[in-house]
Design a protein around this motif. Structure first.
Motif, mmCIF file in Angstrom:
data_model
loop_
_atom_site.group_PDB
_atom_site.id
_atom_site.type_symbol
_atom_site.label_atom_id
_atom_site.label_comp_id
_atom_site.label_asym_id
_atom_site.label_seq_id
_atom_site.Cartn_x
_atom_site.Cartn_y
_atom_site.Cartn_z
ATOM 1 N N ASN A 54 11.902 0.388 -0.295
ATOM 2 C CA ASN A 54 10.785 -0.562 -0.379
ATOM 3 C C ASN A 54 9.613 -0.008 0.439
ATOM 4 O OD1 ASN A 54 9.267 -2.828 -0.995
ATOM 5 N ND2 ASN A 54 11.004 -4.204 -0.747
ATOM 6 N N HIS A 56 5.718 -0.194 2.497
ATOM 7 C CA HIS A 56 4.817 -0.888 3.427
ATOM 8 C C HIS A 56 5.529 -1.601 4.571
ATOM 9 C CE1 HIS A 56 1.619 -1.093 -0.015
ATOM 10 N NE2 HIS A 56 1.715 0.110 0.513
ATOM 11 N N ARG A 57 6.832 -1.745 4.500
ATOM 12 C CA ARG A 57 7.492 -2.495 5.568
ATOM 13 C C ARG A 57 8.462 -1.634 6.368
ATOM 14 N NH1 ARG A 57 6.514 -6.812 1.808
ATOM 15 N NH2 ARG A 57 7.987 -5.987 0.312
ATOM 16 N N SER A 67 5.834 4.727 0.208
ATOM 17 C CA SER A 67 4.549 4.040 0.439
ATOM 18 C C SER A 67 3.381 4.980 0.170
ATOM 19 C CB SER A 67 4.439 3.542 1.888
ATOM 20 O OG SER A 67 5.496 2.668 2.175
ATOM 21 N N ASP A 71 0.664 4.263 -2.649
ATOM 22 C CA ASP A 71 -0.737 4.034 -2.254
ATOM 23 C C ASP A 71 -1.683 5.043 -2.894
ATOM 24 O OD1 ASP A 71 0.112 1.914 -0.738
ATOM 25 O OD2 ASP A 71 0.153 3.013 1.156
ATOM 26 N N GLY A 254 5.692 -12.850 -0.229
ATOM 27 C CA GLY A 254 5.495 -11.763 0.728
ATOM 28 C C GLY A 254 4.346 -10.882 0.300
ATOM 29 N N GLU A 255 3.869 -10.053 1.220
ATOM 30 C CA GLU A 255 2.818 -9.052 0.975
ATOM 31 C C GLU A 255 1.423 -9.658 0.782
ATOM 32 O OE1 GLU A 255 3.635 -5.830 1.174
ATOM 33 O OE2 GLU A 255 1.989 -4.710 0.297
ATOM 34 N N MET A 256 1.359 -10.818 0.108
ATOM 35 C CA MET A 256 0.020 -11.371 -0.156
ATOM 36 C C MET A 256 -0.502 -12.225 1.021
ATOM 37 S SD MET A 256 0.629 -14.811 -0.782
ATOM 38 C CE MET A 256 -0.764 -15.455 -1.683
ATOM 39 N N ASN A 268 -3.658 -12.298 2.797
ATOM 40 C CA ASN A 268 -3.967 -10.891 3.034
ATOM 41 C C ASN A 268 -5.303 -10.552 2.376
ATOM 42 O OD1 ASN A 268 -3.651 -8.209 3.754
ATOM 43 N ND2 ASN A 268 -1.564 -8.067 2.962
ATOM 44 N N PHE A 272 -4.148 -6.823 -1.770
ATOM 45 C CA PHE A 272 -2.774 -7.307 -1.515
ATOM 46 C C PHE A 272 -2.642 -8.810 -1.743
ATOM 47 C CE2 PHE A 272 -3.794 -3.644 1.203
ATOM 48 C CZ PHE A 272 -3.016 -2.712 0.540
ATOM 49 N N GLU A 275 -0.966 -9.319 -4.909
ATOM 50 C CA GLU A 275 0.245 -8.538 -5.197
ATOM 51 C C GLU A 275 1.433 -9.083 -4.405
ATOM 52 O OE1 GLU A 275 -0.732 -4.400 -4.556
ATOM 53 O OE2 GLU A 275 -2.046 -4.348 -6.313
ATOM 54 N N THR A 278 7.729 -7.584 -3.763
ATOM 55 C CA THR A 278 7.915 -6.135 -3.888
ATOM 56 C C THR A 278 7.290 -5.676 -5.193
ATOM 57 O OG1 THR A 278 9.984 -6.221 -2.660
ATOM 58 C CG2 THR A 278 9.645 -4.282 -4.062
#
Ligand code: PLP
Length: 412
Positions: A54, A56-57, A67, A71, A254-256, A268, A272, A275, A278
């Motif tokens: 996974n 970014h984390r 990542s 990216d 998550g993420e957003m 965020n 993001f 998004e 995951t």
């Protein structure tokens, strides 16, 4: 003569050497989904076999590698469509999700009772239904730019359709069922003169045109990875940064988020914010590889070849007596749609299939286009730069056989 080494190109797409029912595959369903070069397939295998994690984390090696690869694709897409910032690129599942995202966020926030949304007569269902759903929810009205018998938008009607009630325009760049290339730059110019934002559905155009969202001045632009040599399940929404920043989020999760408590969540930053969860890591990475593949092609030569294929097929197919072309716009991409007098399109498609030729039959998710032409559906052959004139010859030869076999009066 091809303007490039077609044999080399074909050898880069493993599926093009496959057989269907023991016959060489002739793939003419490119508007539905393109084939994939081996490098794209390899990118998927490489991710899953050597750095699946996974993003970014994670602090660990695999996560950092994944990542970085993920990216990097945002920057590639930015350059590919000439966005001003990579923050204007949102990864989605495809065009359908991109349009739903805009309808659900920008649309819900900015469109109200009595407002009008303008689309065109040749939209794919994915650029009709999300707006209808919004209209139903908000009491807004869906308006349509009409088209003529050639399948060209009636641009003379546009000024009167852009009223003070029009709050959004969403139009297809290239029609998947007619092949028409629409004058989207001019539509955008006229809409902007009245302060109306425009979304361009680039699901078809991204495979056939060099996209420059700044030159178009599109407010939103959408495309699907699987139609541009990439994998299914991934696509992009481009939006002008100031519009994206003012829009509420789409999915929550998550993420957003920037921070979450039971009392209050803050979101965020763009992209993001749009998004959640995951992302589709493998397919985004492989989309990046597809873009690399496009970048090493001579796009002018590719365009010229597709135009030649279209002209060649149009001439041969229109010479078949029972055939009527549907979509004869002056400005067309490499899509040819037609009906055959006395022959059901599905029957003809199934006959061609037995010869290894993949075409599409039906309404192509554009039922209003079929209603306009008063037909249930068409037979559609759509070409990509890896197709050949020999394949078109095979289509024409087998089409003629299909007609002889299936047309009632030719039985005797
Ligand atoms: N718009 C057009 C013009 C299309 O041709 C398609 C797919 O055929 C779509 C939208 C929907 O794309 P997707 O199914 O990849 O979301």
């Amino acid at each position: 003569m091809t303007p490039f080494n077609i044999n080399k190109i074909r050898s880069e797409f493993p599926i093009l050497s496959e057989k269907a029912y023991g016959k060489p595959l002739v793939y003419f369903d490119n508007a539905a989904s393109s084939q994939k070069p081996k490098v794209v397939i390899d990118a998927l295998v490489d991710y899953y076999s050597s750095y699946n994690a996974n993003i970014h984390r994670g602090v660990h090696f695999l996560s950092q590698k994944a990542s970085a690869a993920f990216d990097a694709v945002r920057e590639k897409v930015k350059t590919f469509i000439n966005a001003t910032s990579e923050r204007e690129i949102i990864f989605v599942r495809g065009t359908t999700e991109a349009i739903n995202l805009v309808a659900s966020t920008y649309g819900r926030k900015n469109i109200g009772q009595g407002d009008e949304i303008l689309i065109s007569a040749m939209e794919h269902h994915s650029n009709i239904v999300p707006w209808q759903m919004l209209c139903e929810e908000k009491g807004a009205v869906l308006k349509v730019i009409p088209m003529n018998e050639k399948g060209e938008l009636m641009m003379n009607e546009l000024p009167a359709l852009l009223t003070e009630k029009t709050k959004f325009v969403s139009v297809v760049h290239i029609s998947n069922s007619l092949g028409t290339i629409n004058p989207v730059k001019e539509i955008i110019r006229q809409a902007h003169a009245k302060g109306i934002p425009v979304l361009v559905d680039g699901a078809q155009s991204t495979a056939h045109e060099i996209i420059d969202v700044q030159d178009l001045d599109a407010d939103f632009f959408t495309f699907s990875g699987h139609k541009i040599l990439g994998p299914t399940g991934v696509g992009c929404l481009y939006g002008k940064l100031h519009l994206l920043e003012a829009m509420p989020p789409y999915h929550g999760g998550g993420e957003m988020i920037s921070s979450v408590s039971f009392e209050k969540t803050t979101y965020n930053e763009v992209p993001f914010k749009f998004e959640a969860g995951t992302p589709n890591i493998a397919d985004v990475i492989a989309l990046g590889t597809a873009i690399d593949y496009w970048n090493q092609l001579d796009r002018q030569a590719v365009s010229a070849w597709e135009k030649e294929l279209l002209n060649y097929a149009t001439k041969l197919i229109s010479e078949i007596p029972a055939v009527r072309l549907i979509g004869t716009a002056e400005n067309k991409a490499s899509v040819i749609s037609f009906v055959i007098e006395g022959v059901n399109a599905l029957d003809a498609g199934m006959f061609l299939d037995t010869k290894g030729i993949a075409v599409r039959t039906g309404h192509h998710c554009t039922e209003p286009v079929m209603q306009f032409f008063k037909i249930p559906g068409t037979l559609r052959a759509s070409f990509m730069f890896y197709n050949t004139k020999e394949e078109i010859d095979s289509l024409v030869e087998n089409l003629t056989k299909a007609i002889a076999l299936l047309q009632p009066h030719s039985v005797a």
